[in-house]
Design a protein around this motif. Structure first.
Motif: not given
Length: 146
Positions: A74-79, A106-112, A123-131
């Motif tokens: 939700e708020n962090n990035e890891y490797q 798929i549980k974190k998807i906000d919309r497609v 778009m995911l629930k934390n604001g991340l976007k991709d195609n």
């Protein structure tokens, strides 16, 4: 905590040794994870020099960026030091590949929504976007029962 990892072709069964002056909650958690031979619902990730364990439910997206596998919560990035396909093999059925370089929970998807050239936008629930690429769209729809 310092972590040493040793590879040897002579070892027939992996084992771990933990050296500590006290048994902390984190160390006990690591012991439980290491002793559990069933498929764990956690992924070991790294942020700086720290290693932590993320529950699969905490993970929003995993993608390759600048030749590194990054894990987003939700708020962090890891490797992760593993290749994306190796990470994918350890995940549960809540994760789906949406492109050559990206997996999403798929549980974190906000919309497609529709995007350019037959692709879909996610778009995911934390604001991340991709195609979602055309190649992976049929599997994505099958996973969501669409």
């Amino acid at each position: 905590m310092r972590v040493d990892l040793f590879f040897s072709r002579d070892i027939t069964e992996p084992h771990a040794e933990i050296h500590t002056n006290e048994l902390t909650e984190n160390i006990q958690h690591a012991i439980n994870l290491l002793e559990d031979d069933s498929k764990s619902n956690m992924l070991a990730v790294k942020k700086g020099k720290d290693i932590t364990f993320l529950d699969f439910d905490e993970i929003f997206m995993i993608r390759v960026e600048d030749k590194q596998v990054k894990v987003y919560t939700e708020n962090n990035e890891y490797q992760v030091k593993k290749a994306l396909y190796q990470v994918e093999e350890s995940l549960n059925q809540n994760f789906v590949r949406i492109s050559k370089t990206t997996l999403v929970n798929i549980k974190k998807i906000d919309r497609v929504a529709p995007s350019l050239k037959g692709m879909m936008f996610i778009m995911l629930k934390n604001g991340l976007k991709d195609n979602i690429s055309r190649k992976y769209l049929p599997d994505f729809k099958r996973t969501l029962d669409l």
